[in-house]
Design an enzyme around this catalytic site. Sequence first.
Site, PDB file in Angstrom:
ATOM      1  CD1 TRP A   1      12.578 -32.561  31.605  1.00  0.00           C
ATOM      2  CD2 TRP A   1      13.020 -30.366  31.693  1.00  0.00           C
ATOM      3  NE1 TRP A   1      11.647 -31.926  30.825  1.00  0.00           N
ATOM      4  CE2 TRP A   1      11.893 -30.582  30.854  1.00  0.00           C
ATOM      5  CE3 TRP A   1      13.489 -29.070  31.889  1.00  0.00           C
ATOM      6  CZ2 TRP A   1      11.227 -29.532  30.219  1.00  0.00           C
ATOM      7  CZ3 TRP A   1      12.821 -28.029  31.258  1.00  0.00           C
ATOM      8  CH2 TRP A   1      11.708 -28.257  30.440  1.00  0.00           C
TER       9      TRP A   1
ATOM     10  CD  GLU B   1      18.968 -33.512  29.632  1.00  0.00           C
ATOM     11  OE1 GLU B   1      17.740 -33.537  29.800  1.00  0.00           O
ATOM     12  OE2 GLU B   1      19.512 -33.030  28.617  1.00  0.00           O
TER      13      GLU B   1
ATOM     14  CD1 TRP C   1       4.767 -34.648  23.665  1.00  0.00           C
ATOM     15  CD2 TRP C   1       4.518 -33.438  21.807  1.00  0.00           C
ATOM     16  NE1 TRP C   1       5.061 -35.460  22.590  1.00  0.00           N
ATOM     17  CE2 TRP C   1       4.902 -34.747  21.438  1.00  0.00           C
ATOM     18  CE3 TRP C   1       4.295 -32.499  20.804  1.00  0.00           C
ATOM     19  CZ2 TRP C   1       5.084 -35.131  20.108  1.00  0.00           C
ATOM     20  CZ3 TRP C   1       4.462 -32.877  19.472  1.00  0.00           C
ATOM     21  CH2 TRP C   1       4.853 -34.177  19.140  1.00  0.00           C
TER      22      TRP C   1
ATOM     23  CD1 TRP D   1      -0.437 -28.249  22.252  1.00  0.00           C
ATOM     24  CD2 TRP D   1      -0.001 -30.015  23.548  1.00  0.00           C
ATOM     25  NE1 TRP D   1      -1.129 -28.076  23.430  1.00  0.00           N
ATOM     26  CE2 TRP D   1      -0.870 -29.138  24.252  1.00  0.00           C
ATOM     27  CE3 TRP D   1       0.416 -31.189  24.178  1.00  0.00           C
ATOM     28  CZ2 TRP D   1      -1.334 -29.416  25.540  1.00  0.00           C
ATOM     29  CZ3 TRP D   1      -0.047 -31.463  25.469  1.00  0.00           C
ATOM     30  CH2 TRP D   1      -0.908 -30.580  26.133  1.00  0.00           C
TER      31      TRP D   1
ATOM     32  CD1 TRP E   1      -4.170 -26.212  18.648  1.00  0.00           C
ATOM     33  CD2 TRP E   1      -2.219 -26.273  17.553  1.00  0.00           C
ATOM     34  NE1 TRP E   1      -3.171 -25.923  19.549  1.00  0.00           N
ATOM     35  CE2 TRP E   1      -1.968 -25.947  18.914  1.00  0.00           C
ATOM     36  CE3 TRP E   1      -1.148 -26.370  16.678  1.00  0.00           C
ATOM     37  CZ2 TRP E   1      -0.680 -25.723  19.394  1.00  0.00           C
ATOM     38  CZ3 TRP E   1       0.133 -26.137  17.162  1.00  0.00           C
ATOM     39  CH2 TRP E   1       0.352 -25.823  18.500  1.00  0.00           C
TER      40      TRP E   1
ATOM     41  CG  ASN F   1      16.164 -35.116  24.621  1.00  0.00           C
ATOM     42  OD1 ASN F   1      14.991 -35.247  24.921  1.00  0.00           O
ATOM     43  ND2 ASN F   1      16.833 -33.995  24.844  1.00  0.00           N
TER      44      ASN F   1
END
Length: 460
Positions: A269, A266, A379, A356, A297, A338
């Site tokens: 990341w 993590e 996202w 998004w 969308w 999360n």
Amino acid sequence: MTAPQIVWLRRDLRLADQPAFHAAAQEGPVIAVYVLDDEAPGEHAIGGAGRWWLHHSLESLARDLGKHGSRIVLRKGDAATELANIARESGAARVHAIRHYEPWWRDAEDALAKTVDLALYDGNFLLPPGAVTTASGEPYKIYTPFAKAVLDEMPPREPLPAPSTIHRPDSWPQGDALDDWKLLPVRPDWSGGIADFWDVGEAAARRRLEEWSDRVADYETSRNLPSVVGSSRLSPHLHWGEISPAQVWHRLHGRRGQGWATFAKELIWRDYAQNVIAQFPGYPRESYRKYDERKLWRHPAAGRLIARDLRRWQRGLTGYPIVDAGMRQLWQTGWMHNRVRMIAASFLVKHLLIDWREGERWFWDCLVDADYANNGVNWQWVSGTGVDSNMFPRIMAPLRQSEKFDAAGYIRAFVPELAGCRDAAIHDPPDEERGAYPTKMIGHKEARERALEAYRNSKG
């Protein structure tokens, strides 16, 4: 008297393991400066929850500096211009700063370097972007080989101590009063839940790390369970630089079990997200994969019903308890578990087929840990549009996720209408136990079929 040294503060609000402070304190008297620049970031000016955190973090750092007889000079405006003005007013020899990778900060660094002696340091990540590359010398685009390359370079450098002495300049430049910036909400003051949930500042970050060191061994299992305190909640402290990833790594490295190994990924990341925006500066605004987005969308600006769907998601009124619990936790605390972030994000882009970027903007305003790189990368991962992302046809089933990860206690905490539901019913309450809780906006099967059809059309 030796010429003063300016420390330019941004998302690095600490004294320990702060390379810019460390270098400046060794060279002369220190003038710490924070410039609130709301123009350069454009739509990514600091959001509401972030401004609340920033106010309290600056207060905390000012108290820490006060113990050394020092202070923070606050200015508002264009960062490069204000820093150049302070350097001229104070006769400063150099500006020291930790390097940042958001595009507006890179522009500001370039502009400032043309007018002052600017010394930049790495200190907000395990490794700076570009430190690891592919065999051909190119930056990584995919997380898994990137993470392996970073692990091969670990451990990170040893953390630096806080300066033992910070000398004051002969005189202080003029600055603003923090309260005049009006970073805190007033009418209405919606921050009560955030204030109850968080302690802010470098000392609070160290306490959080110590608490987490006792629980990190369980992280592999507990991280997916919203009803338990299974995550570190270090993210806002890391985002605002109240603690460094090197400090976290060296405190936790060597812990037994899979928990530490998973948590280390993590931390990596965060580095990966910075690596992405270093390559694609507009990533939090621009889809990497090319679809016909007009067919993919539903845009809230295009119709009242679509705008209503977005508002119901934002307010936690979708009829899916796990999604609504997450969205209400976000509003109340400025943070979301999360696992639930993924579920709630997937619901917006796949069940509701809303762009998004609408979700990215909402999270940007509501999260105390809203981070340009992390928010955009996460996202785009969920939406299937990113350089390394989940495939769009992989659609999370919120009801199944809620039951699988035992979210009953979490739902009760944030959706009080369902507090009386049986555990077996709370994930998808029947009419007789639903009370005033809203019905589903759209059924999962219907939403899935609609999303897959839109995806096929957007690829044609």
